[in-house]
Design a protein around this motif. Structure first.
Motif, mmCIF file in Angstrom:
data_model
loop_
_atom_site.group_PDB
_atom_site.id
_atom_site.type_symbol
_atom_site.label_atom_id
_atom_site.label_comp_id
_atom_site.label_asym_id
_atom_site.label_seq_id
_atom_site.Cartn_x
_atom_site.Cartn_y
_atom_site.Cartn_z
ATOM 1 N N LEU A 55 0.822 -1.199 0.000
ATOM 2 C CA LEU A 55 0.000 0.000 0.000
ATOM 3 C C LEU A 55 0.865 1.261 0.000
ATOM 4 O O LEU A 55 0.620 2.200 -0.763
ATOM 5 N N ALA A 56 1.898 1.274 0.831
ATOM 6 C CA ALA A 56 2.811 2.424 0.862
ATOM 7 C C ALA A 56 3.512 2.593 -0.481
ATOM 8 O O ALA A 56 3.671 3.721 -0.962
ATOM 9 N N ASP A 57 3.920 1.489 -1.097
ATOM 10 C CA ASP A 57 4.558 1.563 -2.420
ATOM 11 C C ASP A 57 3.615 2.169 -3.453
ATOM 12 O O ASP A 57 4.015 3.017 -4.244
ATOM 13 N N ASN A 58 2.364 1.729 -3.443
ATOM 14 C CA ASN A 58 1.390 2.263 -4.405
ATOM 15 C C ASN A 58 1.134 3.743 -4.187
ATOM 16 O O ASN A 58 1.046 4.508 -5.146
ATOM 17 N N ILE A 59 1.010 4.153 -2.932
ATOM 18 C CA ILE A 59 0.785 5.573 -2.636
ATOM 19 C C ILE A 59 1.974 6.407 -3.087
ATOM 20 O O ILE A 59 1.812 7.455 -3.719
ATOM 21 N N LEU A 60 3.175 5.938 -2.779
ATOM 22 C CA LEU A 60 4.370 6.686 -3.193
ATOM 23 C C LEU A 60 4.500 6.734 -4.713
ATOM 24 O O LEU A 60 4.900 7.747 -5.268
ATOM 25 N N ARG A 61 4.143 5.642 -5.388
ATOM 26 C CA ARG A 61 4.190 5.612 -6.855
ATOM 27 C C ARG A 61 3.208 6.627 -7.439
ATOM 28 O O ARG A 61 3.536 7.347 -8.386
ATOM 29 N N LEU A 62 2.004 6.690 -6.863
ATOM 30 C CA LEU A 62 1.012 7.669 -7.335
ATOM 31 C C LEU A 62 1.491 9.094 -7.105
ATOM 32 O O LEU A 62 1.340 9.960 -7.977
ATOM 33 N N LEU A 63 2.056 9.361 -5.944
ATOM 34 C CA LEU A 63 2.575 10.699 -5.660
ATOM 35 C C LEU A 63 3.720 11.067 -6.598
ATOM 36 O O LEU A 63 3.825 12.208 -7.033
ATOM 37 N N GLN A 64 4.552 10.075 -6.895
ATOM 38 C CA GLN A 64 5.672 10.321 -7.809
ATOM 39 C C GLN A 64 5.167 10.631 -9.215
ATOM 40 O O GLN A 64 5.683 11.525 -9.881
ATOM 41 N N ARG A 65 4.151 9.914 -9.660
ATOM 42 C CA ARG A 65 3.571 10.176 -10.988
ATOM 43 C C ARG A 65 2.979 11.576 -11.061
ATOM 44 O O ARG A 65 3.141 12.278 -12.053
ATOM 45 N N LYS A 66 2.277 11.962 -9.989
ATOM 46 C CA LYS A 66 1.678 13.303 -9.976
ATOM 47 C C LYS A 66 2.736 14.387 -10.004
ATOM 48 O O LYS A 66 2.583 15.392 -10.687
ATOM 49 N N SER A 67 3.823 14.194 -9.269
ATOM 50 C CA SER A 67 4.883 15.209 -9.258
ATOM 51 C C SER A 67 5.607 15.249 -10.612
ATOM 52 O O SER A 67 6.036 16.309 -11.044
ATOM 53 N N ASN A 68 5.724 14.112 -11.286
ATOM 54 C CA ASN A 68 6.344 14.093 -12.620
ATOM 55 C C ASN A 68 5.451 14.780 -13.651
ATOM 56 O O ASN A 68 5.943 15.405 -14.584
ATOM 57 N N ARG A 69 4.145 14.666 -13.504
ATOM 58 C CA ARG A 69 3.216 15.317 -14.432
ATOM 59 C C ARG A 69 3.229 16.835 -14.268
ATOM 60 O O ARG A 69 3.007 17.565 -15.221
ATOM 61 N N ASN A 70 3.448 17.296 -13.047
ATOM 62 C CA ASN A 70 3.433 18.728 -12.777
ATOM 63 C C ASN A 70 4.716 19.419 -13.237
ATOM 64 O O ASN A 70 4.797 20.645 -13.203
ATOM 65 N N ARG A 71 5.677 18.702 -13.647
ATOM 66 C CA ARG A 71 6.940 19.308 -14.080
ATOM 67 C C ARG A 71 6.891 19.716 -15.514
ATOM 68 O O ARG A 71 6.296 19.430 -16.376
#
Length: 71
Positions: A55-71
């Protein structure tokens, strides 16, 4: 990588241990320490391996994707 892995483990295990003690602490207080420790580990190790860390891995992966999209 090891630092991130240990932080993920800590983020999952610390609240889990506290919740376990909050829910079962009074009932378990009559048992000897080695049995309380056994019950804690037999419950929380599978939680960590099969639920908490994925669950922590999935949450961190989602947060990482969102931060990559905002760049």
């Amino acid at each position: 990588m090891k630092l991130i892995a240990s932080l993920k483990i800590w983020i999952v295990i610390y609240p889990s241990i506290n919740l376990f003690h909050y829910i079962f602490g009074e009932q378990l207080s009559i048992l000897p320490l080695y049995i309380r420790t056994f019950l804690l580990t037999i419950t929380l190790v599978p939680w960590m391996v099969f639920v908490g860390l994925p669950l922590a891995d999935n949450i961190l992966r989602l947060l990482q994707r969102k931060s990559n999209r905002n760049r």
